[in-house]
Design an enzyme around this catalytic site. Sequence first.
Site, PDB file in Angstrom:
ATOM      1  N   HIS A 141      -3.390   5.928   3.824  1.00 50.63           N
ATOM      2  CA  HIS A 141      -4.261   4.828   3.439  1.00 50.63           C
ATOM      3  C   HIS A 141      -3.715   3.487   3.917  1.00 50.63           C
ATOM      4  CE1 HIS A 141      -6.036   1.908   0.545  1.00 50.63           C
ATOM      5  NE2 HIS A 141      -7.072   2.741   0.508  1.00 50.63           N
ATOM      6  N   VAL A 147      -7.154 -14.667  -6.724  1.00 52.68           N
ATOM      7  CA  VAL A 147      -7.251 -13.558  -5.779  1.00 52.68           C
ATOM      8  C   VAL A 147      -8.613 -13.613  -5.098  1.00 52.68           C
ATOM      9  CG1 VAL A 147      -7.322 -11.043  -5.533  1.00 52.68           C
ATOM     10  CG2 VAL A 147      -5.693 -12.094  -7.112  1.00 52.68           C
ATOM     11  N   SER A 155     -11.413  -0.953   0.241  1.00 52.54           N
ATOM     12  CA  SER A 155     -10.062  -0.965   0.809  1.00 52.54           C
ATOM     13  C   SER A 155     -10.097  -1.355   2.278  1.00 52.54           C
ATOM     14  CB  SER A 155      -9.409   0.416   0.680  1.00 52.54           C
ATOM     15  OG  SER A 155      -9.037   0.691  -0.631  1.00 52.54           O
ATOM     16  N   ASN A 198     -14.658   0.442  -5.772  1.00 51.22           N
ATOM     17  CA  ASN A 198     -15.710   1.324  -5.264  1.00 51.22           C
ATOM     18  C   ASN A 198     -16.505   2.005  -6.368  1.00 51.22           C
ATOM     19  OD1 ASN A 198     -14.499   0.730  -2.824  1.00 51.22           O
ATOM     20  ND2 ASN A 198     -13.368   2.656  -2.728  1.00 51.22           N
ATOM     21  N   ASP A 250       0.849  -1.190   0.000  1.00 54.97           N
ATOM     22  CA  ASP A 250       0.000   0.000   0.000  1.00 54.97           C
ATOM     23  C   ASP A 250       0.887   1.243   0.000  1.00 54.97           C
ATOM     24  OD1 ASP A 250      -2.338   1.816   0.790  1.00 54.97           O
ATOM     25  OD2 ASP A 250      -3.279  -0.162   0.891  1.00 54.97           O
ATOM     26  N   PRO A 262       1.806   3.844  17.340  1.00 53.66           N
ATOM     27  CA  PRO A 262       1.836   3.074  18.590  1.00 53.66           C
ATOM     28  C   PRO A 262       0.839   1.920  18.625  1.00 53.66           C
ATOM     29  CG  PRO A 262       0.927   5.271  18.938  1.00 53.66           C
ATOM     30  CD  PRO A 262       1.547   5.274  17.580  1.00 53.66           C
ATOM     31  N   ASP A 263      -0.201   1.955  17.792  1.00 55.95           N
ATOM     32  CA  ASP A 263      -1.142   0.848  17.744  1.00 55.95           C
ATOM     33  C   ASP A 263      -0.688  -0.246  16.782  1.00 55.95           C
ATOM     34  OD1 ASP A 263      -3.187   0.613  19.502  1.00 55.95           O
ATOM     35  OD2 ASP A 263      -4.770   1.319  18.173  1.00 55.95           O
ATOM     36  N   ASP A 302       7.623   8.916  -6.183  1.00 55.66           N
ATOM     37  CA  ASP A 302       8.149   8.903  -4.821  1.00 55.66           C
ATOM     38  C   ASP A 302       8.260  10.316  -4.258  1.00 55.66           C
ATOM     39  OD1 ASP A 302       9.000   7.753  -2.544  1.00 55.66           O
ATOM     40  OD2 ASP A 302      10.883   6.968  -3.336  1.00 55.66           O
ATOM     41  N   ASP A 332       9.561  10.556  -0.810  1.00 57.22           N
ATOM     42  CA  ASP A 332      10.395  10.508   0.388  1.00 57.22           C
ATOM     43  C   ASP A 332      11.778  11.082   0.090  1.00 57.22           C
ATOM     44  OD1 ASP A 332      11.819   8.490  -0.897  1.00 57.22           O
ATOM     45  OD2 ASP A 332      10.870   6.864   0.233  1.00 57.22           O
ATOM     46  N   ASP A 370     -15.649 -12.157  -4.509  1.00 55.01           N
ATOM     47  CA  ASP A 370     -15.712 -13.545  -4.055  1.00 55.01           C
ATOM     48  C   ASP A 370     -16.459 -13.676  -2.734  1.00 55.01           C
ATOM     49  OD1 ASP A 370     -14.104 -14.943  -6.114  1.00 55.01           O
ATOM     50  OD2 ASP A 370     -12.521 -13.618  -5.387  1.00 55.01           O
TER      51      ASP A 370
END
Length: 850
Positions: A376, A483, A550, A468, A314, A330-331, A352, A354, A506
């Site tokens: 996301h 898949v 998603s 969607n 992702d 933290p989760d 990219d 970053d 499916d």
Amino acid sequence: MGETANIGESTIGASAVQVSGVIEIESQTRVDVDTADDLRLNQASSNNCDDEAQLLPVTGIVGGYLSAETGTYPFRAGDNAQFDFEADNQDYYAADFRPGDRVSLQVFSDSRVSQPQPRLQVFDSSNRAVFDSNDLATPQPFIHIIESPAGEHVIRVSAESGGPFRYVLIGADRNASSVMNTSYAEPEFVPGEAVVTASAGHTFGNSAKAMATALSAETARELRPGVWHLRRPVFQSMSMTVNARSETMDWIRQLQTQPDVVSASPNYLYRVQSLSPATNPLYNRQWHYPLINLPVAWQAAPRAGSGVGVAVLDTGLFSSSPNTIGNWHPDLQDNVLTIGGQILDYVSSDNDLDNQPGRDQNPADPGDGQTSSSFHGTHVAGIVAGVDNSEGGVGVANQSDLIPVRVLGEGGTGSLSDLIDAIAWAASRPEIDVINLSLGGVGPNDQLEDAINAAHNAGKLVVAAAGNQRTDEATFPAAFDNVVGVGAVDGAGVRASYSNVGPSVDLVAPGGDAGRDANLDNSADLVLSTWGSDDDGVFEPRYNLLQGTSMAAPHVSGVFALMKAENAALDAEDFFALLLAGELTDVVGQEFEYGAGLINAVKSVDAALNGAIPAVLASSPPVVALNLANNQQELSLNRYPSGADFVVTGIDSGENWLELGEELQIGSPPPSSITVSLNEALLEQAENDTAELRIDYQGDGSDRTLSISVNARLIDPGDERNAGRHYVLLVSDDESRSTGYQTVATANGGQYSFEFGDVEPGSYFLVAGTDIDNNGLICESGEACAEYPVNGLPQPLQIGDESLSSLRMSTSFQRPAISSLGGPRIGFKGYRLRTVPAGDEPVRRRSAEP
């Protein structure tokens, strides 16, 4: 953000196109019947006495307008028209309260008019005032929250004096954790400090000293290329006073006028919300887990996915320091498994953002380089593998190993070659058992299918979002044979309005639907999970509520992790065989819409263990919604394993309005089914309530409890929802934010439909909202507002040479919390309507004096 992420780029053509869609109105929303917008069109009804009182549902929200004066808004720079307002001194509403229910009034006005003096009064059935805001020792004219005694009441909102104002009136059920907010937050910031982005090639000079001198600061420090932190002195005694904040804002407004300053904002203060150490405080908002019998599955699968690797391909994973590996949300922190020496960021340099363009070993999500980036992949990861700690919510497989792999970059886009390489890598890794792809948009590409087939043959389960677009056209990769394509359902297990059908589906799982409250829990059916904020380059963990296939896909990936943790030999072929045999799902509708049905976590664990499951009892359906049209429901009590012996040791219905059939008895085995009924008289005509039916039982020498959520409402029909006349705009994606196209929509059946014709290709923001006070702005605080795709997180809509249809968004008078926005939205004043009305829109202004 709930929309399935896209792969590839739009083709921009030269021809004009049509843009159309639907705006869902959030549940229990109403509008004042005599707003300024209605009055100018002579379409207002009267609600000016108790006999004409409008119904305020509990819980419900209504937006309105009042003014003690008639007049004209002062001319505003940049306009060539003026706006009028008319007097409307009072509005009346009727509500039926129970003890503990609350009423909130929030008031907002245009700063150009005289200060309004609003008043809130609540009268009981004998016309006795049980609350009057004028009786408060310290009047608070802009917000009141009261607890009302039980019974039928009339609420009067009035304008005692002053100019026009918008208001939002809310009835909050006693079970609501808080009264919802209807304005964007105004958080704290550091007086005397600013964060400034300078344009490329600016003339300020590149040194810190030159930057400080040019922008009237004492010091300057570069945070990242082009972004500077500025500080100017303030008197110590004024460091947190209103004057210091005001001076700081004046300085920032001056900075914003500089020709080489792209943006300037206060240096906001962010604080992590204090959370209870004894529990996961947001778990009670994760309605999507009981819907798939997950709490019972956790009893039967105590390993909770331990030792199973889930690769989430992702946008990467939120990190508070994204330039280095680690410091994850933290989760998620305790479950993240990064594999040393391996490429985990597959985003090519074109997409990219970053600080290491191109592929590298760091899967951190760098954000979009804009305000309120989309995290996301972090949201998807939290659904799969959120840690069972004290930080927020939990994940389906909360002890599984989470392997983040970054394949989507700027704007949630990524290349086919990057995705293929990442899947091939994941297929080769022994640490990975399931690959989650909450993305789509490519055609039936042979190379991509080959990579997926190789992963399947290596035993990896590949799970993908079905899309969607509300279409039956095959969407890939979900539609590939090997898949698991996952469609989305709402809180009642009904297909979400946006979810695809046909060959891409499916099975289905919870994905939410912002326009529905199908389980009657008084909240829109949105999926809660982990999120992040990167405003001004400061990365802070957050949580967010989203919808989309998603969100549905990771529920299935997590259930497979539960299964495999209990049976290590299970692989992708086994999952497909069990799915085909109907052992993993509950049939909830036609196969064309729902595939094999809704994933059932406890059935899936039972199937993985071939019946060797710890003795547990589960209900079908796992969540019950009762209303006037459906006041009774039969529940199946399913035994796992099927031959296990159980004895009922305790029964607690939770509320007296919830009645149980006599077939359920303490000291006896549980029957195969029970009847639950709503006693409407004992609900006392309240709008809604929630009960937890608890059945204590003993099986195989263990004491356990089956908890079933029962939500009741004297129903809010969708066609009664109305958020007022909506102006739908296409706003330019540039600094001017000018309105290029405008149309008008009225509520019909609980939603709005809109269409633009002959739209020139380009990049636009799609927004809609009311102009209740007729001042030429929509989406101000106190106005209903919809922004595409998510309110509070608008993203540009790329319009090419093909028409766009079936666009969907939702509208409400409420506003997202800061955690949902990813940060505060200081200074947002709404969107301007066009000076000249578009199409057949009625003329709404008179010309300004030259």
